[in-house]
Design an enzyme around this catalytic site. Structure first.
Site, PDB file in Angstrom:
ATOM      1  N   SER A 186      13.949  18.072 -14.805  1.00 16.07           N
ATOM      2  CA  SER A 186      14.420  19.042 -13.344  1.00 16.07           C
ATOM      3  C   SER A 186      13.725  19.410 -12.197  1.00 16.07           C
ATOM      4  O   SER A 186      14.064  19.762 -11.367  1.00 16.07           O
ATOM      5  CB  SER A 186      15.673  19.530 -13.558  1.00 16.07           C
ATOM      6  OG  SER A 186      15.846  20.325 -14.357  1.00 16.07           O
TER       7      SER A 186
ATOM      8  N   ASP B 214      20.571  27.624  -7.875  1.00 12.29           N
ATOM      9  CA  ASP B 214      21.509  27.371  -8.775  1.00 12.29           C
ATOM     10  C   ASP B 214      22.128  28.084 -10.067  1.00 12.29           C
ATOM     11  O   ASP B 214      22.540  27.684 -11.054  1.00 12.29           O
ATOM     12  CB  ASP B 214      21.388  25.816  -8.761  1.00 12.29           C
ATOM     13  CG  ASP B 214      20.475  25.003  -9.833  1.00 12.29           C
ATOM     14  OD1 ASP B 214      20.299  25.490 -10.146  1.00 12.29           O
ATOM     15  OD2 ASP B 214      20.417  23.936  -9.710  1.00 12.29           O
TER      16      ASP B 214
ATOM     17  N   HIS C 204      17.673  26.088 -11.219  1.00 13.19           N
ATOM     18  CA  HIS C 204      16.014  26.332 -10.743  1.00 13.19           C
ATOM     19  C   HIS C 204      15.735  27.249  -9.794  1.00 13.19           C
ATOM     20  O   HIS C 204      17.297  27.270  -9.059  1.00 13.19           O
ATOM     21  CB  HIS C 204      16.299  24.796  -9.925  1.00 13.19           C
ATOM     22  CG  HIS C 204      16.611  23.379 -10.964  1.00 13.19           C
ATOM     23  ND1 HIS C 204      18.534  22.976 -11.157  1.00 13.19           N
ATOM     24  CD2 HIS C 204      16.147  23.060 -12.094  1.00 13.19           C
ATOM     25  CE1 HIS C 204      18.311  22.607 -12.679  1.00 13.19           C
ATOM     26  NE2 HIS C 204      17.455  22.146 -13.086  1.00 13.19           N
TER      27      HIS C 204
END
Length: 371
Positions: free
Chosen positions: A42, A342, A345
């Site tokens: 991610s 967040d 990340h």
């Protein structure tokens, strides 16, 4: 005191060896890449998880993700661009299309990274009783298969010169493997027992890329997870000795340090075998992020532990049930002043700083760019 003292300051012996081994290649390596191929999770996914639609239950397909640069969610786990986007900009290439896209043009590269990706295959996690902690099946072995399919479609059976003029970014890998074990109840000491297997899997992936024709490969280490709001929130401690002098959790950063040390040693070995044919660059994600935590003012950050997007409140503004993208969650007024987007990340601003460090060498040995 904290694990950062083994990372910052004088480079470790393995880093110096890597620099020496690569010295003859620094001036000769390609500077103007015609394509970039990215692998990972991610941290650099640019849409693979969303190629079959944009499922509403995935939070990062919802606003305010993407607000800073794109103005809309793009399946990137950030407010804007991620590292690979800045790399393509540096070399005048288009944003990398997700490899699972059926209609993309891959001539300038592709992105195999997919959110939730691990280094290890699913049977490894089944053997540990952790199948329920891995929610997406996109390990290294799968991503290498995706790349092979793309390479065949772009350059057929004559790929040597094409791949030799391409930049490969292989990782980071390992973060989700450790997440699965830690959130599955394993202690960091128990988790460390599997680090050699994880690093071996990464190194075999590097070997496979070289065998396919890759010559310039950036291999990022893992991040200082003990400085991230998700860990700081879930594993808060009343014992001050569990934290380093900056407020990061020691045991999680020790795990990251252990992984990165083993990875650098393995890179040294691989580089020594391919001195004349490959340039392998260790990208120091850990030191880049840790320096931002230690010296936020140098990067324009006013917050390094507080999550920009979410509605968790408290010291870190993180809560699993009130994450960014969920109903009621909102973003801070200035994401560029925050390290964490967040809680899991980073912000676009942080990724830009990291990319600059990789390109110019502060956080990459040897640097991607050279004179």
């Amino acid at each position: 005191m904290g694990s950062h003292r083994r990372i910052t300051g004088a480079p470790p012996a393995s880093a110096l060896m890597l620099t020496l081994l690569c010295a003859s290649w620094v001036l000769a390596a390609a500077q103007n890449y015609s394509a970039i191929f990215n692998f990972g999770d991610s941290i650099t996914d640019t849409g693979n998880l969303c190629t079959n639609g944009r499922p509403s239950q995935i939070t990062f397909t919802q606003p305010p993700y993407g607000e800073t640069f794109f103005g809309t969610p793009t399946c990137r786990c950030s407010d804007g661009r991620v590292v690979v986007d800045f790399l393509t900009d540096q070399f005048g290439l288009a944003f990398l299309p997700p490899s699972k896209s059926s209609s993309a043009d891959f001539k300038q590269g592709a992105n195999m990274a997919i959110t939730g990706a691990t280094a290890m295959d699913a049977p490894f996690f089944r053997s540990l009783g952790l199948s329920d902690k891995i929610w997406n099946n996109g390990p290294i072995s799968f991503q290498l298969q995706w790349f092979q399919q793309i390479a065949t479609s772009v350059c057929g059976q004559s790929c040597k010169s094409y791949l030799a003029n391409s930049l490969f970014v292989f990782g980071e890998f390992g973060g989700n493997d450790y997440n699965a074990m830690i959130f599955g109840g394993y202690t960091t000491e128990q988790t460390k027992k599997y680090t050699p297997k994880i690093v071996n899997t990464i190194s075999r992936g590097i070997d496979k890329l070289i065998a396919m024709g890759a010559t310039d490969i950036v291999v990022p280490g893992v991040l200082p997870i003990g400085c991230f709001p998700i860990y700081l929130t879930i594993y808060q401690s009343s014992n001050s000795s569990d934290y380093d002098d900056l407020g990061c959790l020691n045991k999680f950063n020790d795990l990251s340090t252990y992984h990165n040390t083993l990875l650098q040693k393995r890179i040294d070995i691989i580089q020594s075998r391919h001195r004349k044919t490959a340039r392998i660059m260790y990208a120091d994600f850990y030191s880049g992020v840790y320096d931002m935590v230690r010296n936020p003012q140098n990067y324009g950050f006013s917050s390094v532990f507080g999550t920009c997007c979410g509605s968790g409140g408290g010291k870190y503004n993180y809560q699993n049930s009130a994450r960014c993208g969920m109903q009621g969650a909102s973003a801070c007024a200035s994401p560029a002043a925050h390290l964490s987007w967040d809680g899991i990340h980073l912000t676009e601003a942080a990724y830009k700083q990291i990319t600059d460090g990789w390109l110019k060498g502060r956080y990459c040995r040897p640097p991607i760019l050279h004179s």
